[in-house]
Design a protein around this motif. Structure first.
Motif, mmCIF file in Angstrom:
data_model
loop_
_atom_site.group_PDB
_atom_site.id
_atom_site.type_symbol
_atom_site.label_atom_id
_atom_site.label_comp_id
_atom_site.label_asym_id
_atom_site.label_seq_id
_atom_site.Cartn_x
_atom_site.Cartn_y
_atom_site.Cartn_z
ATOM 1 N N THR A 160 79.615 -34.999 7.572
ATOM 2 C CA THR A 160 78.129 -34.700 7.873
ATOM 3 C C THR A 160 77.055 -35.328 7.683
ATOM 4 O O THR A 160 76.062 -35.380 8.704
ATOM 5 C CB THR A 160 78.078 -33.219 6.903
ATOM 6 O OG1 THR A 160 79.172 -32.406 6.754
ATOM 7 C CG2 THR A 160 76.860 -32.431 6.944
ATOM 8 N N ALA A 161 77.260 -36.276 7.068
ATOM 9 C CA ALA A 161 75.978 -37.230 6.851
ATOM 10 C C ALA A 161 76.163 -38.313 8.022
ATOM 11 O O ALA A 161 74.816 -38.564 8.583
ATOM 12 C CB ALA A 161 76.101 -38.033 5.625
ATOM 13 N N ALA A 162 77.415 -38.477 8.620
ATOM 14 C CA ALA A 162 77.322 -39.453 9.639
ATOM 15 C C ALA A 162 77.059 -39.192 10.875
ATOM 16 O O ALA A 162 76.542 -39.713 11.711
ATOM 17 C CB ALA A 162 78.918 -39.927 9.925
ATOM 18 N N TRP A 163 77.001 -37.824 11.248
ATOM 19 C CA TRP A 163 76.632 -37.214 12.438
ATOM 20 C C TRP A 163 75.338 -36.680 12.391
ATOM 21 O O TRP A 163 74.664 -35.789 13.455
ATOM 22 C CB TRP A 163 77.668 -36.045 12.967
ATOM 23 C CG TRP A 163 79.168 -36.919 13.223
ATOM 24 C CD1 TRP A 163 80.240 -36.906 12.381
ATOM 25 C CD2 TRP A 163 79.272 -37.582 14.524
ATOM 26 N NE1 TRP A 163 80.758 -37.680 13.226
ATOM 27 C CE2 TRP A 163 80.582 -37.967 14.392
ATOM 28 C CE3 TRP A 163 78.239 -37.963 15.508
ATOM 29 C CZ2 TRP A 163 81.153 -38.810 15.424
ATOM 30 C CZ3 TRP A 163 78.998 -38.643 16.692
ATOM 31 C CH2 TRP A 163 80.336 -39.038 16.551
ATOM 32 N N GLN A 164 74.468 -36.789 11.383
ATOM 33 C CA GLN A 164 72.873 -36.544 11.442
ATOM 34 C C GLN A 164 72.399 -35.234 11.906
ATOM 35 O O GLN A 164 71.767 -35.182 12.748
ATOM 36 C CB GLN A 164 72.371 -37.559 11.939
ATOM 37 C CG GLN A 164 72.656 -39.079 11.683
ATOM 38 C CD GLN A 164 72.084 -40.197 12.420
ATOM 39 O OE1 GLN A 164 71.326 -39.938 13.383
ATOM 40 N NE2 GLN A 164 72.517 -41.327 12.065
ATOM 41 N N GLY A 165 73.202 -34.099 11.265
ATOM 42 C CA GLY A 165 72.806 -32.914 11.819
ATOM 43 C C GLY A 165 73.326 -32.261 13.001
ATOM 44 O O GLY A 165 72.856 -31.224 13.530
ATOM 45 N N ARG A 166 74.146 -33.065 13.802
ATOM 46 C CA ARG A 166 74.869 -32.781 14.949
ATOM 47 C C ARG A 166 75.745 -31.560 14.717
ATOM 48 O O ARG A 166 76.436 -31.590 13.601
ATOM 49 C CB ARG A 166 75.561 -33.860 15.554
ATOM 50 C CG ARG A 166 74.716 -35.049 15.990
ATOM 51 C CD ARG A 166 73.872 -34.601 17.459
ATOM 52 N NE ARG A 166 74.971 -34.049 18.428
ATOM 53 C CZ ARG A 166 75.816 -35.000 19.214
ATOM 54 N NH1 ARG A 166 75.822 -36.269 18.902
ATOM 55 N NH2 ARG A 166 76.574 -34.424 20.441
ATOM 56 N N PRO A 167 75.880 -30.544 15.310
ATOM 57 C CA PRO A 167 76.949 -29.610 15.298
ATOM 58 C C PRO A 167 78.380 -30.053 15.482
ATOM 59 O O PRO A 167 78.520 -30.938 16.029
ATOM 60 C CB PRO A 167 76.579 -28.650 16.400
ATOM 61 C CG PRO A 167 75.872 -29.320 17.625
ATOM 62 C CD PRO A 167 75.111 -30.316 16.631
#
Length: 198
Positions: A169-176
């Motif tokens: 979740t952190a790695a994709w920085q708010g991406r769905p």
């Protein structure tokens, strides 16, 4: 990189699959679909041969685990019609945890590789080249992270013990993120490539 053609029948559409570290291809090759299928692996060298794409009008790139970071570095030049990331990130050492990543390199032997396979839900590698696997992890460690914005779809697993859900979740920085209720190797969850590439 090593390139292994699973299907090469001259279909207009190619699924270009960037495999994970120490990942066998049988479970990936079993997925149904008419498209040609090329599996890339062994990222000690990330050189991409453009000839792999020459006979295809459409390319869907699917990257898994450590292959996500490699694919992300290639996407600017490849420009596929669609790009999907599965259970991986563009900075895998950070997402896995630097101590765990580096410890895997230092402690790599047949026993630790078998333990990794169990945690990942992967088939136990047959006759693995430990030196090559170690060199691959060391090489990937030295390469820069790419932007996480280059993928169209991100799939992650809630029970992943390699790329944990909170770190993803952190790695994709708010991406769905499309979550699947599996461990790190989710391919038994699907029957057909269309379930992934939709």
């Amino acid at each position: 990189m090593q390139a292994h053609w699973i299907k090469q029948r001259g279909h207009a559409h190619l699924v270009l699959f960037y495999s994970g570290w120490a990942t066998e291809t049988a479970e990936i090759a079993r997925l149904a679909g008419d498209s040609d299928l090329l599996i890339l692996s062994d990222y000690r060298d990330e050189t991409f041969d453009p000839a792999w794409l020459q006979r295809h009008d459409r390319v869907t790139l699917v990257a898994y685990s450590m292959g996500v970071a490699v694919a992300a570095r290639h996407l600017g030049n490849l420009r596929p019609d669609r790009a999907i990331a599965i259970c991986g990130s563009t900075d895998p050492r950070l997402t896995i945890g630097e101590d765990i990543y580096d410890g895997t390199i230092v402690g790599l032997d047949l026993r630790s590789l078998a333990r990794f396979a169990r945690r990942a839900g992967l088939p136990k590698p047959q006759a693995p080249d430990l030196a090559a696997l170690g060199d691959e992890l060391r090489a990937l460690k030295t390469r820069p992270a790419a932007s996480p914005c280059v993928f169209d779809r991100i799939i992650a697993a809630r029970k992943d013990r390699i790329f944990p859900a909170d770190a993803m979740t952190a790695a994709w920085q708010g991406r769905p993120i499309d979550w699947v209720d599996t461990g790190h190797f989710p391919f038994g969850h699907w029957q057909d490539w269309q379930e992934i590439t939709r």
